[in-house]
Enzyme design. Structure first.
Site, PDB file in Angstrom:
ATOM      1  N   LYS A 115       0.655  -1.175  -0.168  1.00  0.00           N
ATOM      2  CA  LYS A 115      -0.033   0.095  -0.021  1.00  0.00           C
ATOM      3  C   LYS A 115       0.856   1.306   0.046  1.00  0.00           C
ATOM      4  CE  LYS A 115      -4.428  -1.811   1.960  1.00  0.00           C
ATOM      5  NZ  LYS A 115      -5.378  -1.927   2.664  1.00  0.00           N
ATOM      6  N   LYS A 197      -6.469 -12.173  -8.507  1.00  0.00           N
ATOM      7  CA  LYS A 197      -7.768 -12.341  -7.846  1.00  0.00           C
ATOM      8  C   LYS A 197      -8.644 -11.503  -8.371  1.00  0.00           C
ATOM      9  CE  LYS A 197      -8.709 -11.710  -2.923  1.00  0.00           C
ATOM     10  NZ  LYS A 197      -8.347 -11.435  -1.722  1.00  0.00           N
ATOM     11  N   LYS A 200     -12.034  -5.598  -6.007  1.00  0.00           N
ATOM     12  CA  LYS A 200     -13.001  -4.489  -6.226  1.00  0.00           C
ATOM     13  C   LYS A 200     -12.358  -3.275  -6.560  1.00  0.00           C
ATOM     14  CE  LYS A 200     -13.154  -4.717  -0.984  1.00  0.00           C
ATOM     15  NZ  LYS A 200     -13.831  -4.360   0.283  1.00  0.00           N
TER      16      LYS A 200
END
Ligand code: TRP
Length: 334
Positions: A115, A197, A200
């Site tokens: 992140k 994966k 979202k």
């Protein structure tokens, strides 16, 4: 233990629109095990602000997520569904646990590194101590089990380390939580890139099925799903796209991969993709209808939100008061 049952805690962030992957990989699992535990399912909005958010959007998404928990089948009278930010103990315990967590430990967190690289202009202290807030979430409720995906394992391990460290100094204050990994095979990959994966935050909306996608959109995305040139519905690692579609089909219909191979033996990918799309629509439609009903019923939802926050506050305060006493904060005069 709470009311004779083991305690389960889990949470989800309200960032991005929930995907079929979140539903089949997490929410559906939560519903299937809910009756066996005393459960706390939080919308972890405090974690969300470690990345800059638009306030109105954050509020809207948090409410959507909370509503989805219920629409997916979690009875809010039996499961404590609440907003993390409505319960003050999360921040209070997180501060205390910060003082029992080492910089070196947090520096090793792979999610922080990822992140921080992604948001290089906003590497704030909250992003760094994110796992400590997560530890506080879990330990506040004395959770025995925590269902999470593989990507959160490292955070579960640090939670256990912090709890054990604290217990070693002050006695048995915290329950040491176990991770609860869902069934294998429930990991849903992107329809456009089966090596990744379903996410979202995918920039390519064709890779993900969103829980609010209408039937036409769902079918269209499955028609476009990336497969291969084998032209054979077979469950193997060499055909990752088909593997993923079989996983989705099985998760939605309850069939096994072998049954699916037989069912589509000799049939083309076109037929198979259509069948997967329809199976997914069959799962999403009732969920969307329940969601729409709940959304219309504002007073009911508000009542649930208030009552569950009060319950969470009550349960978590017991742990918090014990911790405060153990570490030497002055007692409150009643
Ligand atoms: N970090 C988790 C995620 O991004 C969400 C989360 C926050 C969580 N607190 C939690 C999950 C406590 C389980 C238990 O998926």
């Amino acid at each position: 233990m709470l009311d004779g049952k083991k305690v389960l805690f889990s949470g989800m962030q309200a960032t991005g629109n929930l995907t079929l992957g979140n539903y089949l990989g997490a929410l559906k699992n939560w519903v299937s095990i809910a009756d066996d535990y005393e459960t706390f399912y939080s919308v972890v909005d405090m974690h969300s602000i470690t990345i800059r958010q638009d306030p109105a959007e954050l509020r809207r998404r948090a409410r959507t997520l909370l509503t989805l928990y219920i629409a997916a089948g979690l009875d809010p009278e039996k499961n404590c569904i609440y907003y993390q930010s409505h319960v003050s103990g999360h921040a209070e315990l997180a501060w205390i646990l910060n003082c029992f967590t080492y910089m070196g430990e947090l520096n090793r967190m792979t999610q922080f590194k990822d992140k921080a690289a992604k948001h290089a202009d906003n590497i704030n202290a909250g992003l760094f101590t994110y796992p400590v807030l997560m530890a506080a979430d879990i330990l506040l409720y004395q959770a025995d089990v925590v269902p999470v995906g593989i990507d959160q394992m490292q955070h579960l391990e640090i939670t256990r380390d912090i709890a054990q460290r604290f217990n070693a100094i002050y006695g048995d204050v915290f329950t040491i939580p176990e991770v609860y990994l869902g069934k294998v095979g429930a990991k849903i990959m992107s329809l456009q890139d089966p090596a990744r994966k379903m996410s979202k935050s995918d920039e390519n909306p064709n890779g993900s099925i969103y829980l609010m996608d209408d039937p036409d959109t769902v079918i269209r995305k499955f028609k476009r799903a990336v497969t291969d040139s084998e032209a054979c519905v077979r469950y193997c690692d060499e055909q990752p796209g088909i593997h993923n579609l079989i996983d989705i089909y099985c998760a939605c219909t309850g069939r096994t991969p072998e049954e699916t191979e037989k069912e589509f033996d000799g049939k083309g990918y076109g037929d198979f993709k259509m069948a997967v799309g329809e199976a997914v629509v069959g799962v999403l439609k009732p969920l969307q209808e329940r969601f729409a009903d709940l959304q219309k019923n504002k007073d009911y939802l508000d009542g649930i939100i208030k009552a569950n926050a009060e319950k969470a506050q009550y349960v978590s305060n017991k742990t918090l008061r014990k911790v405060q006493k153990k570490i030497g904060f002055p007692e409150r005069v009643r």
